[in-house]
Motif scaffolding. Sequence first.
Motif, mmCIF file in Angstrom:
data_model
loop_
_atom_site.group_PDB
_atom_site.id
_atom_site.type_symbol
_atom_site.label_atom_id
_atom_site.label_comp_id
_atom_site.label_asym_id
_atom_site.label_seq_id
_atom_site.Cartn_x
_atom_site.Cartn_y
_atom_site.Cartn_z
ATOM 1 N N THR A 206 0.806 -1.229 0.000
ATOM 2 C CA THR A 206 0.000 0.000 0.000
ATOM 3 C C THR A 206 0.838 1.278 0.000
ATOM 4 O O THR A 206 0.308 2.362 -0.279
ATOM 5 C CB THR A 206 -0.904 0.023 1.240
ATOM 6 N N GLN A 252 -5.569 -6.638 -4.107
ATOM 7 C CA GLN A 252 -6.067 -5.505 -4.885
ATOM 8 C C GLN A 252 -7.122 -4.714 -4.104
ATOM 9 O O GLN A 252 -7.164 -3.473 -4.167
ATOM 10 C CB GLN A 252 -6.644 -5.988 -6.214
ATOM 11 N N ILE A 253 -7.964 -5.413 -3.350
ATOM 12 C CA ILE A 253 -8.982 -4.754 -2.525
ATOM 13 C C ILE A 253 -8.306 -3.907 -1.445
ATOM 14 O O ILE A 253 -8.675 -2.750 -1.200
ATOM 15 C CB ILE A 253 -9.921 -5.796 -1.870
ATOM 16 N N ARG A 256 -6.847 -0.823 -3.050
ATOM 17 C CA ARG A 256 -7.892 0.137 -3.416
ATOM 18 C C ARG A 256 -8.366 0.922 -2.185
ATOM 19 O O ARG A 256 -8.573 2.130 -2.244
ATOM 20 C CB ARG A 256 -9.084 -0.606 -4.041
ATOM 21 N N ASN A 259 -5.658 3.454 -0.997
ATOM 22 C CA ASN A 259 -5.606 4.632 -1.872
ATOM 23 C C ASN A 259 -6.833 5.523 -1.694
ATOM 24 O O ASN A 259 -6.734 6.752 -1.739
ATOM 25 C CB ASN A 259 -5.494 4.201 -3.334
ATOM 26 N N SER A 260 -7.980 4.889 -1.478
ATOM 27 C CA SER A 260 -9.212 5.654 -1.291
ATOM 28 C C SER A 260 -9.153 6.489 -0.010
ATOM 29 O O SER A 260 -9.520 7.665 0.007
ATOM 30 C CB SER A 260 -10.420 4.702 -1.236
ATOM 31 N N ILE A 305 -16.365 0.624 -3.073
ATOM 32 C CA ILE A 305 -15.320 0.139 -3.986
ATOM 33 C C ILE A 305 -15.781 -1.170 -4.629
ATOM 34 O O ILE A 305 -16.264 -2.079 -3.943
ATOM 35 C CB ILE A 305 -13.990 -0.082 -3.226
ATOM 36 N N LEU A 307 -14.541 -4.188 -7.435
ATOM 37 C CA LEU A 307 -13.490 -4.773 -8.267
ATOM 38 C C LEU A 307 -14.146 -5.780 -9.206
ATOM 39 O O LEU A 307 -14.751 -6.763 -8.756
ATOM 40 C CB LEU A 307 -12.438 -5.450 -7.383
ATOM 41 N N LYS A 325 -16.722 -6.753 -3.533
ATOM 42 C CA LYS A 325 -16.819 -5.540 -2.721
ATOM 43 C C LYS A 325 -16.356 -5.832 -1.292
ATOM 44 O O LYS A 325 -16.626 -6.907 -0.760
ATOM 45 C CB LYS A 325 -18.267 -5.022 -2.688
#
Length: 365
Positions: A206, A252-253, A256, A259-260, A305, A307, A325
Amino acid sequence: MIIVIIALILIVMILIGYNLHISKKVRTLSNTREMVANLQVLQDFMDIVGREISVEDKIKLINNILIEKYNIKYSTIVVFNGAEYTLKASNVDKRFWKVLTNLHTEEIFKDSIKTATPKYITTNSPNEKLTYQKTEMARAKSAMFFPLYIDNIYIGYWIIESDIEHAFDNMDTNILGVIKENIVSVLKTISYQNTVENIYREDKTTGLLSAEYLYGKGKRKIDEFVQSTICMFTITNIEKINEKYGRNIGTQIILRIANSVKSSISSDYVFVRYMGPKFAIAFPGIDMHGATEFLVELKQKVEDIQLEIKGRSKKTKTVKEIIVKPETNFVIATYYKGTGLEEVTKKLEEYIDNSNKTESAITSI
């Protein structure tokens, strides 16, 4: 006549005795003043150790006190961390720092380091320079070198210098010894803080800093305020995602989400990847009500979010789009300056670990 002589002798003896008595009192008073002065310096040291500032700043402040209280022209503290020598504090011009961090290589100081004894050197004429000085260094005419040891382990040295020849000839070595021991005591006291401040790492997935940052440099930012709010949240369905779609999708979750959150919070806040799917956010100076209002929106943003991945139906063998999600659980608590931050995060983590996996709320504890 004889009586007069005897009387004079008695008077002289009385005066001598009185002078000796006064001299003893003066010495006692002088020693008392020195003791009080040294105790005051030690108190100043301890006050600095207790401040919410970096280790680097603490050492610099301590060096400044030495220069001011003992009227030292130049004072330099160099610490050996096991790999290299680092100049931690000095009022000497930066051009000479390289020389001052290499004094351990000078023959004149090697025996001092080996035997843990101070070394005093001085010049005898205006044209002479100290042996460790290079061509451009002629500012110091006298120097006292003190190797520093903690529990018989060599940790560096302290050197004081003067631009006057024989400047330290009459200086009380006992006082200097006490000062040196005080420096060692302070360095020993703040060694734990130094470890905490530098043990953190950057999470490769991250790019966030680890939990250790929260307890070190992050805590200094938090402790600028009397009261703050600490939040911890976790991805409650990360295990299901990993099992059903693979760890790559789970990673990946997590990325995400990181970053969010990073794009949503102020740089005044402290955001770290606490452990695995757990994250922590510190809101310096923000009360629970203010933090909760913000977290309601943040939680929704995180859980929105999506994916999209391609999956194959077991029955029809056809490829279809699957939406993955995250589900989260948030918990917050108040942290007060001067109390244990690690106790607060421990309480938050215990709550998350013991919560039902289906719980999805913002809980205050």
